[in-house]
Scaffold this active site. Structure first.
Site, PDB file in Angstrom:
ATOM      1  N   SER A  94     -18.521   1.929 -51.212  1.00  0.00           N
ATOM      2  CA  SER A  94     -19.928   1.623 -51.042  1.00  0.00           C
ATOM      3  C   SER A  94     -20.687   1.756 -52.366  1.00  0.00           C
ATOM      4  CB  SER A  94     -20.516   2.552 -49.972  1.00  0.00           C
ATOM      5  OG  SER A  94     -21.783   2.100 -49.576  1.00  0.00           O
ATOM      6  N   ASP A 216     -19.413  -5.235 -40.805  1.00  0.00           N
ATOM      7  CA  ASP A 216     -20.006  -4.097 -41.510  1.00  0.00           C
ATOM      8  C   ASP A 216     -21.513  -4.314 -41.598  1.00  0.00           C
ATOM      9  OD1 ASP A 216     -20.888  -2.148 -43.215  1.00  0.00           O
ATOM     10  OD2 ASP A 216     -19.377  -2.494 -44.764  1.00  0.00           O
ATOM     11  N   HIS A 244     -18.435   0.713 -41.804  1.00  0.00           N
ATOM     12  CA  HIS A 244     -18.611   0.684 -43.245  1.00  0.00           C
ATOM     13  C   HIS A 244     -17.543   1.519 -43.945  1.00  0.00           C
ATOM     14  CE1 HIS A 244     -20.810   0.059 -46.893  1.00  0.00           C
ATOM     15  NE2 HIS A 244     -21.110   1.334 -47.055  1.00  0.00           N
TER      16      HIS A 244
END
Lengths: 268, 391
Positions: A94, A216, A244
């Site tokens: 991320s 996601d 995620h």
């Protein structure tokens, strides 16, 4: 060494090259526990907590310094330097996919390859770009965080400070896997979700693997396509999983995709 | 009660009478229930939650995921915090979220969830319990707002305090400099005037009286300047050590010997009685200043035509020592002047020379020592000062 302590660096495994795992917003290095051990027989496996997360030195979190992702990239590079690592593989989840990107651009000799897990160079929508979120959504996230920390946040002062005289607070922080100091989490959320690193993408020289989840909410398919189009040397792999965190929801597929990417002979 | 005793009691309860059955308990429980696949898709939901949200069952089942029911910010939080926690530790507790109702309204909830895994250890289903916390959320918002306000006010106070401290420091410096710079020329003036008085002769018969008035004005100026200097010096001194105690008898006698002589026939009569408490918890220099001011005041403000009688005594009070200075002087109208009694430069008897510094100093020094000053007075009869100092 001081930096290794500050970022709570743990090293395991052995091999000629190192895999450095960097967690994203909302958790810490324990996120990698279903994936990282699978590489310990062939790689040095380096785990760390970004300053402000997990068991890192919370007192080192100076909001002014960490107001951009560059500061975290500096920290990651300092860890590589302290461990004398070259040609490492950086695996970032991320926001830390972006942190890894910045580190690789800054010191190409230290980072040979990048694995970007559920990456997004910008979470907010923009003209001609779909990040998935509006500024109001980020405020809503901050409110949600406030509501969840209300019960035990005793940080009266808005400044972020360590409270060594309040050990019961620390005990609470360690109660759950991913808890952290609420004021730091709030600040890091802002830095994460307001960052825009699209302009940095073409500057990356190292080959990159984009690992995207099929469903996601944080990094929609369009974001993966955007990254693939703007990174000079990248592969896009869409994992058949939701959420995620493919390293938690689909660890085997994640491991397989990374292994494939790291094979000595590969097709671009 | 032991386990077997409890079991023995069961046959006595007939649950049929309550019409309680598990299906109905699930559907109409006083909390929301739902179950999701590992990817979040809703596969079961109870009637309570459906009616809270205003959805029909078929609109949600297999069509929506739990996180789609959250606000966008809540979804961000769920995906970055809750979802990983569930996979890591198998459960989450007391997460605070807002659900979006079908009509666009918001339902604040507290969420508990557990992850069930299959025999192979793979995630199977997520069970979720939701509690309506509409009222509680309001209180929490109030608390948050109050906290933010308190923080803002605290910051504002800190800034104001900083500014006041600076201003105070500037004023102290100003007063110190002014009194210091004035003292030299006034001293010169007094010296020159004394010389002039000795050598010069005046023809005007009123001159002698005027000379006396000029002299008086000069003395007044000097005493005001001395007072100012003393105030500033006291304020610059660090707080006295709280443990220091000072014996009263010798100190008081010394101060009395230093008082100006009174007119013949009007000599003051002093009564000293420190039997109850021979010493006070106060630094010697401070106590000297306090007593000297009170005793000279007692003489200065004596009732004309009445011989001053001044009593200095100690007494015990719970946790404190009391020092009492009582005179039979003019007294004060406390109802009128009480509130201003200890203010700097405040004076109540313009016909008596003074600088208006003495009582201000007394008050300040006693407070510095952790004590307090009380006054009682009857005009025409006398005044009593009580210093109450902690033991």
């Amino acid at each position: 060494m001081e930096i290794l302590k500050r970022l709570n660096v743990t090293v395991s495994g052995s091999g000629p090259r190192a895999l450095v795992f960097v967690h994203g917003f909302g958790c810490n290095q324990r996120m990698w526990r279903l994936v990282a051990p699978a590489f310990a027989d062939r790689y040095r496996v380096v785990l760390l907590d970004l300053v402000g997360a997990g068991q890192s030195d919370l007192t080192a979190y100076d909001p002014a310094r960490y107001s951009t992702l560059e500061a975290h990239a500096d920290d990651v590079l300092a860890v590589l330097q302290a461990l004398d690592l070259r040609d490492a593989v950086l695996v970032g989840h991320s926001v830390s996919a972006t942190i890894g990107l910045l580190a690789a651009i800054r010191e190409p000799a230290r980072v040979a390859r990048l694995v970007l897990v559920a990456p997004s160079p910008r979470f907010l929508n923009d003209v001609g770009y779909t990040g998935g979120f509006e500024p109001a959504d980020i405020e809503d996230l901050l409110d949600t965080m406030d509501n969840n920390y209300l019960g035990w946040s005793a940080v009266m002062a808005p400044v972020i400070m360590a409270q060594p005289d309040r050990p019961e607070l620390m005990a609470e922080l360690h109660n759950s896997f991913c808890s952290t100091d609420p004021a730091i989490a709030r600040h890091f959320a802002r830095v994460t979700f307001l960052a825009d690193n699209r302009a940095d993408l073409p500057r990356l020289r190292a080959p990159a693997l984009i690992l995207q989840c099929a469903h996601d909410a944080l990094a929609p398919r369009a974001v993966g396509d955007y990254l693939h189009a703007h990174l000079p040397d990248s592969q896009l792999v869409v994992l058949d999983t939701s959420g995620h965190c493919p390293h938690l929801s689909a660890p085997q597929a994640t491991i397989a995709a990374i292994n494939h990417f790291l094979k000595p002979v590969r097709t671009a | 009660m032991t386990m077997s005793e409890a079991d023995d009691m069961l046959p006595g309860l007939d649950l049929r009478l309550t019409e309680e059955d598990p299906d109905d308990l699930y559907e109409h429980a006083p909390c929301g229930y739902c179950s999701c696949l590992p990817d979040g898709t809703l596969v079961r939901i109870n009637q309570t939650l459906l009616s809270w949200l205003g959805y029909a069952r078929q609109e949600l089942l297999a069509r929506q995921s739990l996180s789609q029911l959250l606000t966008v910010g809540g979804r961000l939080h769920y995906e970055t915090h809750c979802a990983p926690l569930l996979l890591l530790q198998g459960e989450v507790r007391e997460m605070s979220y807002s659900l979006r109702r079908r009509d666009g309204g918001i339902l604040p909830v507290l969420l508990n969830a557990t992850l069930r895994r299959d025999a192979a250890g793979e995630p199977l289903v997520v069970r979720i319990t939701l509690f309506d916390i509409t009222e509680r959320r309001k209180y929490e918002q109030d608390l948050l707002r109050a906290k933010e306000q308190a923080e803002a006010q605290r910051e504002q106070l800190r800034l104001q305090n900083e500014q006041l401290t600076r201003t105070n420091q500037d004023l102290d410096n100003f007063v110190y400099t002014a009194s210091h710079d004035l003292k030299q020329p006034v001293n010169n003036l007094a010296g020159l005037f004394g010389e002039l008085r000795r050598t010069a002769t005046f023809n005007d018969p009123a001159a002698a009286a005027m000379m006396g008035m000029v002299d008086e004005a000069l003395q007044q100026m000097l005493s005001t300047i001395d007072g100012l200097t003393e105030v500033v010096q006291r304020q610059r001194q660090p707080e006295p050590a709280p443990t220091e105690t000072t014996a009263l008898q010798a100190l008081t006698e010394e101060i009395i010997r230093g008082l100006p002589p009174q007119p013949r026939g009007q000599e003051a009569h002093f009564t000293l009685d420190f039997a109850a408490a021979p010493a006070l918890r106060m630094a010697r220099t401070a106590l000297h200043s306090v007593l000297a001011n009170l005793l000279s005041n007692a003489l200065k403000y004596a009732q004309p035509g009445r011989r001053p009688r001044i009593a200095v005594r100690t007494a015990r009070a719970p946790g404190a020592t009391v020092l009492r200075v009582q005179d039979n002087g003019r007294g004060l109208d406390l109802a009128r002047h009480g509130a201003e009694l200890f203010q700097l430069f405040r004076r109540f008897h313009p016909d008596v020379p003074g600088s208006g510094v003495g009582l201000y100093l007394v008050h300040r020094l006693v407070h510095q020592a952790g004590g307090q000053v009380e006054v009682s007075s009857v005009p025409g009869e006398g005044t009593t000062f009580q210093l109450i100092l902690p033991e």
